[in-house]
Design a protein around this motif. Structure first.
Motif, PDB file in Angstrom:
ATOM      1  N   ALA A  87      46.597  61.121  16.270  1.00 19.27           N
ATOM      2  CA  ALA A  87      45.296  60.456  16.183  1.00 19.27           C
ATOM      3  C   ALA A  87      45.468  58.973  15.905  1.00 19.27           C
ATOM      4  O   ALA A  87      46.452  58.536  15.304  1.00 19.27           O
ATOM      5  CB  ALA A  87      44.447  61.098  15.081  1.00 19.27           C
ATOM      6  N   VAL A  88      44.497  58.201  16.359  1.00 21.21           N
ATOM      7  CA  VAL A  88      44.451  56.779  16.044  1.00 21.21           C
ATOM      8  C   VAL A  88      42.993  56.413  15.808  1.00 21.21           C
ATOM      9  O   VAL A  88      42.087  56.963  16.442  1.00 21.21           O
ATOM     10  CB  VAL A  88      45.062  55.912  17.183  1.00 21.21           C
ATOM     11  N   GLY A  89      42.774  55.522  14.873  1.00 12.52           N
ATOM     12  CA  GLY A  89      41.425  55.072  14.580  1.00 12.52           C
ATOM     13  C   GLY A  89      41.355  53.567  14.538  1.00 12.52           C
ATOM     14  O   GLY A  89      42.343  52.884  14.218  1.00 12.52           O
ATOM     15  N   MET A  90      40.196  53.047  14.890  1.00 11.10           N
ATOM     16  CA  MET A  90      39.963  51.601  14.842  1.00 11.10           C
ATOM     17  C   MET A  90      38.667  51.325  14.101  1.00 11.10           C
ATOM     18  O   MET A  90      37.618  51.883  14.441  1.00 11.10           O
ATOM     19  CB  MET A  90      39.898  51.015  16.247  1.00 11.10           C
ATOM     20  N   LEU A  91      38.731  50.463  13.096  1.00 13.89           N
ATOM     21  CA  LEU A  91      37.555  49.993  12.363  1.00 13.89           C
ATOM     22  C   LEU A  91      37.168  48.646  12.948  1.00 13.89           C
ATOM     23  O   LEU A  91      37.972  47.709  12.958  1.00 13.89           O
ATOM     24  CB  LEU A  91      37.870  49.859  10.878  1.00 13.89           C
ATOM     25  N   ILE A  92      35.947  48.532  13.456  1.00 17.16           N
ATOM     26  CA  ILE A  92      35.457  47.306  14.079  1.00 17.16           C
ATOM     27  C   ILE A  92      34.408  46.712  13.153  1.00 17.16           C
ATOM     28  O   ILE A  92      33.355  47.311  12.917  1.00 17.16           O
ATOM     29  CB  ILE A  92      34.839  47.606  15.458  1.00 17.16           C
ATOM     30  N   ILE A  93      34.686  45.518  12.635  1.00 17.58           N
ATOM     31  CA  ILE A  93      33.834  44.966  11.583  1.00 17.58           C
ATOM     32  C   ILE A  93      33.706  43.454  11.752  1.00 17.58           C
ATOM     33  O   ILE A  93      34.595  42.805  12.299  1.00 17.58           O
ATOM     34  CB  ILE A  93      34.403  45.341  10.187  1.00 17.58           C
ATOM     35  N   GLU A  94      32.595  42.891  11.280  1.00 20.97           N
ATOM     36  CA  GLU A  94      32.290  41.483  11.522  1.00 20.97           C
ATOM     37  C   GLU A  94      32.936  40.524  10.525  1.00 20.97           C
ATOM     38  O   GLU A  94      32.772  39.316  10.654  1.00 20.97           O
ATOM     39  CB  GLU A  94      30.769  41.275  11.513  1.00 20.97           C
ATOM     40  N   HIS A  95      33.630  41.050   9.551  1.00 20.83           N
ATOM     41  CA  HIS A  95      34.294  40.180   8.575  1.00 20.83           C
ATOM     42  C   HIS A  95      35.557  40.869   8.080  1.00 20.83           C
ATOM     43  O   HIS A  95      35.717  42.089   8.227  1.00 20.83           O
ATOM     44  CB  HIS A  95      33.373  39.877   7.389  1.00 20.83           C
ATOM     45  N   GLU A  96      36.442  40.105   7.508  1.00 21.62           N
ATOM     46  CA  GLU A  96      37.676  40.668   6.967  1.00 21.62           C
ATOM     47  C   GLU A  96      37.349  41.614   5.814  1.00 21.62           C
ATOM     48  O   GLU A  96      36.480  41.321   4.985  1.00 21.62           O
ATOM     49  CB  GLU A  96      38.577  39.534   6.477  1.00 21.62           C
ATOM     50  N   VAL A  97      37.991  42.758   5.784  1.00 18.16           N
ATOM     51  CA  VAL A  97      37.759  43.710   4.687  1.00 18.16           C
ATOM     52  C   VAL A  97      38.356  43.121   3.409  1.00 18.16           C
ATOM     53  O   VAL A  97      39.560  42.877   3.319  1.00 18.16           O
ATOM     54  CB  VAL A  97      38.381  45.081   4.996  1.00 18.16           C
ATOM     55  N   SER A  98      37.505  42.893   2.438  1.00 17.41           N
ATOM     56  CA  SER A  98      37.921  42.245   1.198  1.00 17.41           C
ATOM     57  C   SER A  98      38.710  43.198   0.300  1.00 17.41           C
ATOM     58  O   SER A  98      38.411  44.396   0.221  1.00 17.41           O
ATOM     59  CB  SER A  98      36.691  41.740   0.442  1.00 17.41           C
ATOM     60  N   ASN A  99      39.682  42.641  -0.392  1.00 19.99           N
ATOM     61  CA  ASN A  99      40.436  43.443  -1.355  1.00 19.99           C
ATOM     62  C   ASN A  99      39.578  43.837  -2.550  1.00 19.99           C
ATOM     63  O   ASN A  99      39.929  44.751  -3.304  1.00 19.99           O
ATOM     64  CB  ASN A  99      41.671  42.662  -1.839  1.00 19.99           C
ATOM     65  N   ASP A 100      38.428  43.158  -2.707  1.00 18.61           N
ATOM     66  CA  ASP A 100      37.516  43.498  -3.806  1.00 18.61           C
ATOM     67  C   ASP A 100      37.044  44.949  -3.704  1.00 18.61           C
ATOM     68  O   ASP A 100      36.802  45.611  -4.722  1.00 18.61           O
ATOM     69  CB  ASP A 100      36.295  42.568  -3.795  1.00 18.61           C
ATOM     70  N   ILE A 101      36.894  45.442  -2.470  1.00 16.64           N
ATOM     71  CA  ILE A 101      36.462  46.826  -2.268  1.00 16.64           C
ATOM     72  C   ILE A 101      37.493  47.791  -2.831  1.00 16.64           C
ATOM     73  O   ILE A 101      37.162  48.754  -3.530  1.00 16.64           O
ATOM     74  CB  ILE A 101      36.232  47.088  -0.761  1.00 16.64           C
ATOM     75  N   ILE A 102      38.754  47.511  -2.542  1.00 14.76           N
ATOM     76  CA  ILE A 102      39.833  48.378  -3.031  1.00 14.76           C
ATOM     77  C   ILE A 102      39.956  48.262  -4.548  1.00 14.76           C
ATOM     78  O   ILE A 102      40.127  49.281  -5.245  1.00 14.76           O
ATOM     79  CB  ILE A 102      41.168  48.003  -2.357  1.00 14.76           C
ATOM     80  N   GLU A 103      39.858  47.050  -5.066  1.00 17.61           N
ATOM     81  CA  GLU A 103      39.956  46.850  -6.516  1.00 17.61           C
ATOM     82  C   GLU A 103      38.841  47.584  -7.243  1.00 17.61           C
ATOM     83  O   GLU A 103      39.057  48.162  -8.316  1.00 17.61           O
ATOM     84  CB  GLU A 103      39.922  45.353  -6.839  1.00 17.61           C
ATOM     85  N   LYS A 104      37.650  47.568  -6.667  1.00 19.09           N
ATOM     86  CA  LYS A 104      36.517  48.263  -7.285  1.00 19.09           C
ATOM     87  C   LYS A 104      36.781  49.768  -7.337  1.00 19.09           C
ATOM     88  O   LYS A 104      36.570  50.414  -8.367  1.00 19.09           O
ATOM     89  CB  LYS A 104      35.235  47.975  -6.507  1.00 19.09           C
ATOM     90  N   ALA A 105      37.273  50.317  -6.228  1.00 12.61           N
ATOM     91  CA  ALA A 105      37.550  51.753  -6.180  1.00 12.61           C
ATOM     92  C   ALA A 105      38.673  52.136  -7.134  1.00 12.61           C
ATOM     93  O   ALA A 105      38.612  53.180  -7.806  1.00 12.61           O
ATOM     94  CB  ALA A 105      37.893  52.169  -4.747  1.00 12.61           C
ATOM     95  N   LEU A 106      39.708  51.304  -7.220  1.00  9.70           N
ATOM     96  CA  LEU A 106      40.821  51.577  -8.140  1.00  9.70           C
ATOM     97  C   LEU A 106      40.364  51.508  -9.596  1.00  9.70           C
ATOM     98  O   LEU A 106      40.774  52.321 -10.428  1.00  9.70           O
ATOM     99  CB  LEU A 106      41.958  50.583  -7.904  1.00  9.70           C
ATOM    100  N   THR A 107      39.507  50.528  -9.904  1.00  8.37           N
ATOM    101  CA  THR A 107      38.983  50.396 -11.271  1.00  8.37           C
ATOM    102  C   THR A 107      38.148  51.615 -11.647  1.00  8.37           C
ATOM    103  O   THR A 107      38.262  52.153 -12.773  1.00  8.37           O
ATOM    104  CB  THR A 107      38.140  49.115 -11.397  1.00  8.37           C
ATOM    105  N   GLU A 108      37.315  52.062 -10.706  1.00  7.75           N
ATOM    106  CA  GLU A 108      36.478  53.233 -10.983  1.00  7.75           C
ATOM    107  C   GLU A 108      37.338  54.491 -11.142  1.00  7.75           C
ATOM    108  O   GLU A 108      37.024  55.357 -11.973  1.00  7.75           O
ATOM    109  CB  GLU A 108      35.450  53.416  -9.862  1.00  7.75           C
ATOM    110  N   LEU A 109      38.406  54.573 -10.366  1.00  4.70           N
ATOM    111  CA  LEU A 109      39.328  55.711 -10.517  1.00  4.70           C
ATOM    112  C   LEU A 109      40.003  55.658 -11.887  1.00  4.70           C
ATOM    113  O   LEU A 109      40.125  56.682 -12.579  1.00  4.70           O
ATOM    114  CB  LEU A 109      40.380  55.685  -9.403  1.00  4.70           C
ATOM    115  N   LYS A 110      40.432  54.463 -12.275  1.00  6.95           N
ATOM    116  CA  LYS A 110      41.110  54.302 -13.565  1.00  6.95           C
ATOM    117  C   LYS A 110      40.216  54.714 -14.732  1.00  6.95           C
ATOM    118  O   LYS A 110      40.684  55.272 -15.743  1.00  6.95           O
ATOM    119  CB  LYS A 110      41.547  52.847 -13.731  1.00  6.95           C
ATOM    120  N   ASN A 111      38.917  54.451 -14.594  1.00  6.92           N
ATOM    121  CA  ASN A 111      37.963  54.755 -15.670  1.00  6.92           C
ATOM    122  C   ASN A 111      37.340  56.143 -15.551  1.00  6.92           C
ATOM    123  O   ASN A 111      36.494  56.516 -16.359  1.00  6.92           O
ATOM    124  CB  ASN A 111      36.849  53.700 -15.674  1.00  6.92           C
TER     125      ASN A 111
END
Length: 403
Positions: free
Chosen positions: A26-50
């Motif tokens: 399988a292969v997938g492509m995410l098509i988006i109008e802006h660069e995916v920010s690392n803030d999204i990942i940091e938010k998810a990691l913080t919520e996981l940590k807590n």
């Protein structure tokens, strides 16, 4: 500072999953109008940590591993990690997702793993020919897929599209500026598409428990296919709010229906000499007029070609460059921008015949002789007969009146 406002970002990831005891690619492509920010990942990691659930016996080892490495990887992560990443993706991203599955089949049984991945990536990458905007492709690194290999891969893909204009002349194709970056698993956009592919793989394999993550992502099905006797399946999905397609995509059908079919007996009316003249003369016209901003990435190539066409002895490689550049500028500018579909269908027909012939030059024959050699002789004859006079702007209206 790099201007991202005019770009589309395409994140690509590949995977293998098992279904009914067989491997599916399988292969997938995410098509988006802006660069995916690392803030999204940091938010998810913080919520996981807590999350107090990370201390549960059945998830604490994998959650600790996820937090220690600092990024998500769907096949290794727990349901806790999936939940927090899924939540931020569904709430914060508006994008499109393209998904392709290569199924076990006799047609691909002898292919290597790498060849199967490349087929998939080619298929999902064909969507780039529908875009008008500049594109940034971000793809996960593999041992045999470095930055240099990626650029060669996309050039080879475009050459296949070039040649297909002869066999499939009704299909339009954009050639936007493409920037390619090969990255690691820790890239934010790669983490997002990795999770989405994982969810789609489980949905495809009818894993009732894990397949539900497609619903949790709120992916909206736009189009789905599955060849019953073939080796391909997949679909396209919308994530979040709808993207502004009218600003990003070319017309799916920019040519008038009346221009088709393109009959081979057309060449009894308009000679190959005239066909070639139109192609080179229009390229010279675009060189004199200057390319529009969205096609400016072809400027250096066009300048070089015009200079090479001044040489006394024109090689077959130069003729191929004429063909390739005409095809790539045809829909990208587009060359027919001043024509009206409802009125100028005869002119469309002429130009589409020229484009089709240029596809023949890329990889075809005329009476058993490579078409590129035929057109080279045509070009040398025109130069000998007319000198530089044939570089003038073509009289399209006069040629159109012939049929």
């Amino acid at each position: 500072m790099e201007n991202n406002k005019k770009k589309l970002f395409l994140y690509i990831d590949e995977s293998i999953f098992s279904h009914d005891g067989k491997d599916y690619y399988a292969v997938g492509m995410l098509i988006i109008e802006h660069e995916v920010s690392n803030d999204i990942i940091e938010k998810a990691l913080t919520e996981l940590k807590n999350d107090p659930d990370i201390h549960e016996e059945n998830t604490k080892v994998s959650d600790k591993r996820t937090l220690a490495r600092g990024y998500f990887h769907a096949t290794d992560d727990s349901k806790n990690a999936h939940s927090h990443l899924c939540s931020v993706i569904s709430k914060q991203l508006n994008a499109k997702v393209s998904y392709v599955v290569l199924k076990p089949h006799e047609d691909n049984a002898n292919l290597t793993v790498e060849q199967k991945h490349r087929i998939n990536t080619e298929l999902v990458s064909l969507i780039t020919t529908e875009f008008v905007r500049e594109i940034k492709i971000v793809i996960e690194h593999r041992a045999s897929f470095s930055n240099s290999n990626a650029r060669l891969f996309y050039e080879n893909l475009y050459e296949v599209i070039d040649a297909s204009t002869y066999t499939h002349p009704w299909l339009s194709a954009q050639y936007p500026k493409i920037d390619i970056e090969v990255v690691g698993k820790e890239n934010s956009g790669v983490q997002v598409i990795d999770f989405i592919i994982w969810a789609l793989n489980n949905d495809y394999s009818k894993n009732k428990k894990k397949g539900k993550w497609v619903d949790y992502l709120s992916l909206q099905l736009m189009m789905k296919y599955d060849q019953p006797d073939g080796d391909l399946a997949g679909g396209e999905y919308s994530l979040g709010k709808t993207m502004r397609e009218e600003h990003d995509f070319s017309l799916l059908n920019p040519y008038p229906d009346q221009a088709f079919p393109l009959e081979d007996d057309f060449f009894d009316i308009i000679s190959f000499e005239m066909i070639y003249l139109v192609a080179e003369q229009l390229l010279n016209k675009n060189h004199r007029d200057g390319l529009p901003e969205h096609a400016i990435h072809f400027e250096h190539e066009l300048n070089d070609l015009v200079a090479q066409l001044q040489d006394v002895d024109i090689t077959t490689e130069v003729i191929k460059k004429v063909a390739k550049l005409f095809i790539r500028l045809f829909d990208t500018i587009p060359i027919y921008s001043e024509l009206r579909k409802d009125v100028d269908y005869k002119t469309f027909k002429l130009l589409l015949h020229v484009r089709r012939c240029m596809g023949l030059v890329i990889n075809g024959e005329i009476h058993g002789v490579p078409a590129v050699e035929v057109f080279r002789e045509i070009r040398l004859g025109l130069k000998e007969e007319q000198g530089q006079d044939f570089i003038k702007e073509p009289d399209i209206e006069q040629l159109t009146d012939l049929f």
